[in-house]
Write an enzyme that holds these catalytic residues in place. Structure first.
Site, mmCIF file in Angstrom:
data_model
loop_
_atom_site.group_PDB
_atom_site.id
_atom_site.type_symbol
_atom_site.label_atom_id
_atom_site.label_comp_id
_atom_site.label_asym_id
_atom_site.label_seq_id
_atom_site.Cartn_x
_atom_site.Cartn_y
_atom_site.Cartn_z
ATOM 1 N N ASP A 1 0.055 -8.878 -6.028
ATOM 2 C CA ASP A 1 -1.157 -8.733 -5.215
ATOM 3 C C ASP A 1 -0.856 -9.147 -3.774
ATOM 4 O OD1 ASP A 1 -4.631 -9.546 -5.765
ATOM 5 O OD2 ASP A 1 -3.548 -8.982 -3.938
ATOM 6 N N ARG B 1 3.651 4.795 -10.006
ATOM 7 C CA ARG B 1 3.721 6.225 -10.289
ATOM 8 C C ARG B 1 5.195 6.648 -10.208
ATOM 9 N NH1 ARG B 1 1.072 9.415 -6.356
ATOM 10 N NH2 ARG B 1 1.561 7.789 -4.877
ATOM 11 N N GLY C 1 -0.530 4.787 -1.235
ATOM 12 C CA GLY C 1 -1.688 5.419 -0.591
ATOM 13 C C GLY C 1 -1.254 6.653 0.193
ATOM 14 N N TYR D 1 -15.554 -1.894 7.107
ATOM 15 C CA TYR D 1 -14.195 -1.408 7.401
ATOM 16 C C TYR D 1 -13.911 -1.542 8.902
ATOM 17 C CZ TYR D 1 -10.321 2.035 7.334
ATOM 18 O OH TYR D 1 -9.118 2.682 7.448
ATOM 19 N N LYS E 1 -11.308 -3.899 10.983
ATOM 20 C CA LYS E 1 -10.323 -3.351 11.926
ATOM 21 C C LYS E 1 -10.390 -4.060 13.276
ATOM 22 C CE LYS E 1 -8.335 -0.479 9.136
ATOM 23 N NZ LYS E 1 -7.013 -0.861 8.569
ATOM 24 N N GLY F 1 0.821 -1.207 0.000
ATOM 25 C CA GLY F 1 0.000 0.000 0.000
ATOM 26 C C GLY F 1 0.857 1.261 0.000
HETATM 27 C C1 VAH Z 1 -11.530 6.749 6.110
HETATM 28 N N1 VAH Z 1 -9.554 8.148 6.187
HETATM 29 O O1 VAH Z 1 -12.188 7.752 6.272
HETATM 30 C C2 VAH Z 1 -10.047 6.801 6.474
HETATM 31 C C3 VAH Z 1 -9.822 6.531 7.939
HETATM 32 C C4 VAH Z 1 -10.538 7.039 10.272
HETATM 33 C C5 VAH Z 1 -10.842 7.164 8.844
HETATM 34 O O2 VAH Z 1 -9.727 5.194 8.200
HETATM 35 O O3 VAH Z 1 -11.991 5.744 5.656
#
Ligand code: VAH
Length: 322
Positions: free
Chosen positions: A52, A41, A13, A141, A145, A10
């Site tokens: 991957d 880039r 990013g 997400y 986490k 990553g």
């Molecule tokens: C998002 N910038 O908004 C990320 C981050 C705490 C937020 O994980 O998905």
């Protein structure tokens, strides 16, 4: 202590771009390997391997080829992308993490993995959120986490793996282009201000969120990774805070430098995600364990972002003199 050979996934990013730049100040380009999922880039003078991160064979090949000693595993989908593609998010965010942890055990590697304030949910106390608290996120997400944090802790307890993690707040940076996260309004707004003197914010003006300037985030990440192992008392993920602000407060700060900047507010589906996250964090454990101390407040961050995005866009807007 042998020579460090660092692998970063990553790397293109928001965090990876600044992390590579900072690591290059201390390490030769031959000691840093980045994995590029797509075409590379320009501007990176480190070793680039295309592949991957969920491909265990590819990752193991890279680890062996360069005799890697530590991995910054940053590759993953953010909050908005994970809601759009929950199946892919599970495969990349969790599958990718487990692949990295398994290889790290096999080759005795040190690992950094970013968690997020997204690990908290609507039932978490929102003000001064404690290190140990309720983790019931309502986004894929956030589920990734929380599961990832518990997986890291398990690998430490079961296999003795030295994996370290920070619950990143919303991060604000200028080197990489803004991504598709929920807190990324705080990056896009600077491009709107400098290109059009106006911006439409996709969060409500009173949406208070924990935020951090990228220089603090990278400093804290390296500080955590360089801390003596006996200092690390949290093996899920450290609360990691600095500032918190609302879109309206950020607009006011920008207007101190660009008086004719205007912003209107049109909350969209990202508002529901933002509303499930805390407003401020208690990161006293990180400060106690390994000396965490942020430097950038809202005013300093705003000044640097305007100057740097201005340079990047090479715009001709008039800025109020310092
Ligand atoms: C998002 N910038 O908004 C990320 C981050 C705490 C937020 O994980 O998905």
């Amino acid at each position: 202590m042998g020579k460090k050979k660092i692998l970063i996934t990553g790397a293109f990013g928001l965090v990876g771009t600044d992390l590579v730049a900072e690591l290059r100040k201390k390490h030769s380009s031959q000691d840093i390997v980045v994995i590029a999922h797509k075409t590379v880039r320009e501007g990176f003078d480190v070793i680039v391997e295309h592949g991957d991160v969920t491909d265990e064979t590819f990752l193991e090949h890279v680890i062996k080829k360069y005799d890697i000693t530590e991995i910054y595993h940053l590759a993953g989908l953010l909050s908005v992308g994970s809601e759009k593609y929950p199946q892919l998010a599970w495969e990349v965010n969790l599958g990718g993490l487990k692949t990295v942890l398994d290889l790290a055990v096999k080759y005795n590697l040190k690992v950094f993995w970013p968690s997020s304030i997204a690990a908290f949910g609507p039932t978490t106390p929102k003000d001064n959120t404690p290190q140990h608290t309720i983790l019931e996120p309502t986004t894929m997400y956030g589920v990734n986490k929380v599961a990832g944090e518990l997986l890291c802790q398990y690998y430490n307890l079961r296999y003795g793996l030295d994996v370290r993690s920070l619950r990143y707040p919303g991060l604000i940076a200028y080197k990489a282009p803004p991504g598709d996260g929920t807190t990324e309004y705080s990056v896009h707004i600077f491009y709107g201000a400098l290109q059009e003197k106006k911006y439409t914010c996709f969060l409500a003006k009173d949406s208070r969120l924990p935020m951090m300037f990228i220089d603090d985030a990278i400093k804290g990440t390296l500080q955590l990774m360089e801390a003596p192992v006996e200092k690390i008392t949290i093996r899920t993920s450290y609360n990691f805070g600095s500032i918190n602000f609302t879109p309206e407060e950020l607009v006011t700060e920008i207007q101190k430098i660009m008086p004719d900047f205007t912003c209107n507010y049109s909350p969209d589906n990202r508002q529901k995600i933002a509303d499930s996250w805390p407003k401020s964090l208690d990161d006293s454990q990180a400060r106690m364990d390994w000396g965490w101390k942020p430097e950038y407040d809202l005013a300093k961050m705003t000044r640097v972002m305007i100057e740097e995005v201005y340079k990047k866009l090479n715009t001709k807007v008039s800025l109020r003199a310092k």
